[in-house]
Design a protein around this motif. Structure first.
Motif, PDB file in Angstrom:
ATOM      1  N   GLU A  69       4.906 -65.797  16.002  1.00 26.33           N
ATOM      2  CA  GLU A  69       5.425 -64.454  15.749  1.00 26.33           C
ATOM      3  C   GLU A  69       4.904 -63.524  16.841  1.00 26.33           C
ATOM      4  OE1 GLU A  69       7.294 -61.595  15.040  1.00 26.33           O
ATOM      5  OE2 GLU A  69       7.688 -62.985  13.383  1.00 26.33           O
ATOM      6  N   ASN A  70       5.798 -63.104  17.718  1.00 31.19           N
ATOM      7  CA  ASN A  70       5.425 -62.251  18.847  1.00 31.19           C
ATOM      8  C   ASN A  70       4.787 -60.927  18.423  1.00 31.19           C
ATOM      9  OD1 ASN A  70       6.077 -63.911  21.049  1.00 31.19           O
ATOM     10  ND2 ASN A  70       8.241 -63.406  20.831  1.00 31.19           N
ATOM     11  N   GLY A  71       5.118 -60.448  17.252  1.00 32.64           N
ATOM     12  CA  GLY A  71       4.570 -59.179  16.780  1.00 32.64           C
ATOM     13  C   GLY A  71       3.063 -59.190  16.591  1.00 32.64           C
ATOM     14  N   PHE A  72       2.467 -60.388  16.530  1.00 37.39           N
ATOM     15  CA  PHE A  72       1.020 -60.491  16.350  1.00 37.39           C
ATOM     16  C   PHE A  72       0.264 -60.736  17.648  1.00 37.39           C
ATOM     17  CE2 PHE A  72       2.307 -61.670  11.890  1.00 37.39           C
ATOM     18  CZ  PHE A  72       1.848 -60.496  11.321  1.00 37.39           C
ATOM     19  N   LYS A  73       0.950 -60.652  18.791  1.00 38.20           N
ATOM     20  CA  LYS A  73       0.238 -60.813  20.066  1.00 38.20           C
ATOM     21  C   LYS A  73      -0.679 -59.617  20.276  1.00 38.20           C
ATOM     22  CE  LYS A  73       3.779 -58.709  22.937  1.00 38.20           C
ATOM     23  NZ  LYS A  73       4.776 -58.910  23.980  1.00 38.20           N
ATOM     24  N   GLU A  74      -1.684 -59.802  21.119  1.00 38.58           N
ATOM     25  CA  GLU A  74      -2.650 -58.723  21.362  1.00 38.58           C
ATOM     26  C   GLU A  74      -1.972 -57.539  22.023  1.00 38.58           C
ATOM     27  OE1 GLU A  74      -4.950 -56.883  20.501  1.00 38.58           O
ATOM     28  OE2 GLU A  74      -6.791 -57.898  21.115  1.00 38.58           O
ATOM     29  N   ARG A  75      -2.534 -56.379  21.767  1.00 39.10           N
ATOM     30  CA  ARG A  75      -2.022 -55.163  22.404  1.00 39.10           C
ATOM     31  C   ARG A  75      -2.250 -55.269  23.904  1.00 39.10           C
ATOM     32  NH1 ARG A  75      -5.541 -50.711  21.676  1.00 39.10           N
ATOM     33  NH2 ARG A  75      -3.849 -49.331  22.257  1.00 39.10           N
ATOM     34  N   LYS A  76      -1.297 -54.811  24.655  1.00 40.02           N
ATOM     35  CA  LYS A  76      -1.423 -54.810  26.111  1.00 40.02           C
ATOM     36  C   LYS A  76      -2.133 -53.520  26.485  1.00 40.02           C
ATOM     37  CE  LYS A  76       1.183 -55.574  30.297  1.00 40.02           C
ATOM     38  NZ  LYS A  76       2.499 -55.874  30.853  1.00 40.02           N
ATOM     39  N   LEU A 134       4.767 -56.111   7.557  1.00 36.54           N
ATOM     40  CA  LEU A 134       5.640 -55.767   6.429  1.00 36.54           C
ATOM     41  C   LEU A 134       6.760 -56.800   6.269  1.00 36.54           C
ATOM     42  CD1 LEU A 134       5.836 -51.889   6.888  1.00 36.54           C
ATOM     43  CD2 LEU A 134       4.524 -53.159   5.158  1.00 36.54           C
ATOM     44  N   LYS A 135       7.278 -57.275   7.379  1.00 35.01           N
ATOM     45  CA  LYS A 135       8.306 -58.323   7.340  1.00 35.01           C
ATOM     46  C   LYS A 135       7.745 -59.595   6.704  1.00 35.01           C
ATOM     47  CE  LYS A 135       9.445 -60.685  11.050  1.00 35.01           C
ATOM     48  NZ  LYS A 135       9.919 -61.069  12.378  1.00 35.01           N
ATOM     49  N   ILE A 136       6.522 -59.957   7.091  1.00 29.85           N
ATOM     50  CA  ILE A 136       5.859 -61.155   6.551  1.00 29.85           C
ATOM     51  C   ILE A 136       5.596 -60.978   5.053  1.00 29.85           C
ATOM     52  CG2 ILE A 136       3.696 -62.493   6.641  1.00 29.85           C
ATOM     53  CD1 ILE A 136       5.676 -62.907   9.066  1.00 29.85           C
ATOM     54  N   LEU A 137       5.137 -59.796   4.643  1.00 25.85           N
ATOM     55  CA  LEU A 137       4.863 -59.542   3.225  1.00 25.85           C
ATOM     56  C   LEU A 137       6.122 -59.675   2.376  1.00 25.85           C
ATOM     57  CD1 LEU A 137       2.401 -56.512   3.473  1.00 25.85           C
ATOM     58  CD2 LEU A 137       1.853 -58.840   2.687  1.00 25.85           C
ATOM     59  N   GLU A 138       7.230 -59.240   2.912  1.00 21.66           N
ATOM     60  CA  GLU A 138       8.499 -59.352   2.180  1.00 21.66           C
ATOM     61  C   GLU A 138       8.979 -60.806   2.133  1.00 21.66           C
ATOM     62  OE1 GLU A 138      13.144 -57.964   2.581  1.00 21.66           O
ATOM     63  OE2 GLU A 138      11.606 -56.730   3.556  1.00 21.66           O
ATOM     64  N   LYS A 139       8.949 -61.465   3.266  1.00 20.60           N
ATOM     65  CA  LYS A 139       9.485 -62.827   3.363  1.00 20.60           C
ATOM     66  C   LYS A 139       8.651 -63.845   2.581  1.00 20.60           C
ATOM     67  CE  LYS A 139      11.162 -66.173   6.729  1.00 20.60           C
ATOM     68  NZ  LYS A 139      11.480 -66.417   8.140  1.00 20.60           N
ATOM     69  N   TYR A 140       7.326 -63.680   2.580  1.00 22.72           N
ATOM     70  CA  TYR A 140       6.431 -64.666   1.971  1.00 22.72           C
ATOM     71  C   TYR A 140       5.672 -64.109   0.768  1.00 22.72           C
ATOM     72  CZ  TYR A 140       7.436 -66.983   6.397  1.00 22.72           C
ATOM     73  OH  TYR A 140       8.072 -67.551   7.470  1.00 22.72           O
ATOM     74  N   GLU A 141       6.278 -63.177   0.059  1.00 24.12           N
ATOM     75  CA  GLU A 141       5.624 -62.543  -1.086  1.00 24.12           C
ATOM     76  C   GLU A 141       5.114 -63.596  -2.074  1.00 24.12           C
ATOM     77  OE1 GLU A 141       6.411 -59.058  -4.419  1.00 24.12           O
ATOM     78  OE2 GLU A 141       8.113 -59.867  -3.306  1.00 24.12           O
ATOM     79  N   GLY A 142       3.895 -63.361  -2.562  1.00 18.38           N
ATOM     80  CA  GLY A 142       3.303 -64.250  -3.561  1.00 18.38           C
ATOM     81  C   GLY A 142       2.616 -65.473  -2.984  1.00 18.38           C
ATOM     82  N   ASN A 143       2.526 -65.568  -1.673  1.00 11.44           N
ATOM     83  CA  ASN A 143       1.923 -66.726  -1.011  1.00 11.44           C
ATOM     84  C   ASN A 143       0.619 -66.355  -0.325  1.00 11.44           C
ATOM     85  OD1 ASN A 143       3.948 -69.099  -1.097  1.00 11.44           O
ATOM     86  ND2 ASN A 143       5.232 -67.333  -0.640  1.00 11.44           N
ATOM     87  N   ASN A 144      -0.075 -67.392   0.131  1.00  9.50           N
ATOM     88  CA  ASN A 144      -1.267 -67.245   0.967  1.00  9.50           C
ATOM     89  C   ASN A 144      -0.856 -67.533   2.399  1.00  9.50           C
ATOM     90  OD1 ASN A 144      -2.919 -66.746  -1.256  1.00  9.50           O
ATOM     91  ND2 ASN A 144      -3.367 -68.904  -1.553  1.00  9.50           N
ATOM     92  N   ILE A 145      -1.072 -66.579   3.283  1.00  9.84           N
ATOM     93  CA  ILE A 145      -0.589 -66.666   4.655  1.00  9.84           C
ATOM     94  C   ILE A 145      -1.757 -66.472   5.615  1.00  9.84           C
ATOM     95  CG2 ILE A 145       1.045 -65.698   6.318  1.00  9.84           C
ATOM     96  CD1 ILE A 145       2.071 -64.256   3.478  1.00  9.84           C
ATOM     97  N   ALA A 146      -1.978 -67.442   6.490  1.00 11.35           N
ATOM     98  CA  ALA A 146      -2.996 -67.304   7.537  1.00 11.35           C
ATOM     99  C   ALA A 146      -2.293 -66.856   8.810  1.00 11.35           C
ATOM    100  CB  ALA A 146      -3.719 -68.621   7.772  1.00 11.35           C
ATOM    101  N   ILE A 147      -2.836 -65.832   9.441  1.00  5.17           N
ATOM    102  CA  ILE A 147      -2.241 -65.277  10.657  1.00  5.17           C
ATOM    103  C   ILE A 147      -3.265 -65.317  11.776  1.00  5.17           C
ATOM    104  CG2 ILE A 147      -1.229 -63.237  11.746  1.00  5.17           C
ATOM    105  CD1 ILE A 147      -0.158 -62.463   8.958  1.00  5.17           C
ATOM    106  N   GLY A 148      -2.987 -66.121  12.797  1.00  2.85           N
ATOM    107  CA  GLY A 148      -3.824 -66.169  13.985  1.00  2.85           C
ATOM    108  C   GLY A 148      -3.474 -65.005  14.885  1.00  2.85           C
ATOM    109  N   THR A 149      -4.425 -64.142  15.138  1.00  8.96           N
ATOM    110  CA  THR A 149      -4.129 -62.954  15.932  1.00  8.96           C
ATOM    111  C   THR A 149      -5.351 -62.533  16.740  1.00  8.96           C
ATOM    112  OG1 THR A 149      -3.054 -60.774  15.838  1.00  8.96           O
ATOM    113  CG2 THR A 149      -4.637 -61.298  14.065  1.00  8.96           C
ATOM    114  N   HIS A 150      -5.396 -61.277  17.110  1.00  7.26           N
ATOM    115  CA  HIS A 150      -6.374 -60.736  18.041  1.00  7.26           C
ATOM    116  C   HIS A 150      -7.056 -59.531  17.407  1.00  7.26           C
ATOM    117  CE1 HIS A 150      -4.397 -63.288  21.048  1.00  7.26           C
ATOM    118  NE2 HIS A 150      -3.322 -62.980  20.342  1.00  7.26           N
TER     119      HIS A 150
END
Length: 188
Positions: free
Chosen positions: A73-80, A122-138
């Motif tokens: 998910e490109n939205g989780f890349k580090e801030r430039k 917010l997109k992830i919260l809507e799409k995967y509501e009720g789940n456990n989601i690990a997000i690798g980010t910065h």
């Protein structure tokens, strides 16, 4: 219905100017294995990551354990921070946190980076509501996202993060209910 988002700040990486393909260092790989051991206990349903190799590698072992793919998910890349390397990182990062609309040449302001990260969350919260989601980010982006939901997560909080680090955010819909640090890196 509660959704748990585990923001995983990537482990230590070997510096190269190639941000996208910078790999974990040997120390980072050892810590990624510890992250895997922690996430094994959390019953993760989905693994999502920044496209940056170091973020994918940090959550990849746990994804493999659960026989899950890592969704990029490109939205989780580090801030430039800027187009070219900054002369003094501490001064540069302090300025963008002190002035949220300010950006260095070719970089993202806090406002712009936060908007990108929050929209993706917010997109992830809507799409995967009720789940456990690990997000690798910065670290910087993670704190900007957390700051949107609770302003107490700011520059000083970011400065205290470990590499890696894991924060579990529990949401009811899109309302943040609780934040827990579920693992702290011990010194070696």
């Amino acid at each position: 219905m509660l959704t748990n988002v585990y923001f995983v700040r990537h482990a230590h990486s070997t510096y190269t100017p190639d941000e996208l393909n910078r790999p974990l260092s040997e120390i980072g790989k050892a810590y990624a294995e510890k992250i895997t051991q922690i996430l094994k206990k959390e019953n993760i349903d989905y693994f999502i990551s920044s496209p940056y190799k170091r973020a994918v590698q940090t959550v990849g072992g746990a994804a493999h354990f659960f026989s899950k793919e890592v969704i990029i998910e490109n939205g989780f890349k580090e801030r430039k921070l800027s187009e070219s390397p900054v002369e003094n990182f501490d001064i540069a990062i302090t300025k963008v946190w002190a002035e949220p609309t300010f950006s260095w040449e070719g970089g993202e302001s806090n406002i712009i980076a936060q908007k990108r990260g929050v929209e993706t969350t917010l997109k992830i919260l809507e799409k995967y509501e009720g789940n456990n989601i690990a997000i690798g980010t910065h670290g910087n982006l993670m704190v900007l996202i957390m700051n949107y939901f609770d302003e107490k997560y700011g520059f000083n909080f970011w400065r205290e993060l470990d590499m890696p680090d894991i924060y579990k955010l529990t949401f009811d819909g899109t309302t943040l209910k609780e934040v827990n640090r579920i693992w702290k890196r011990e010194e070696t």
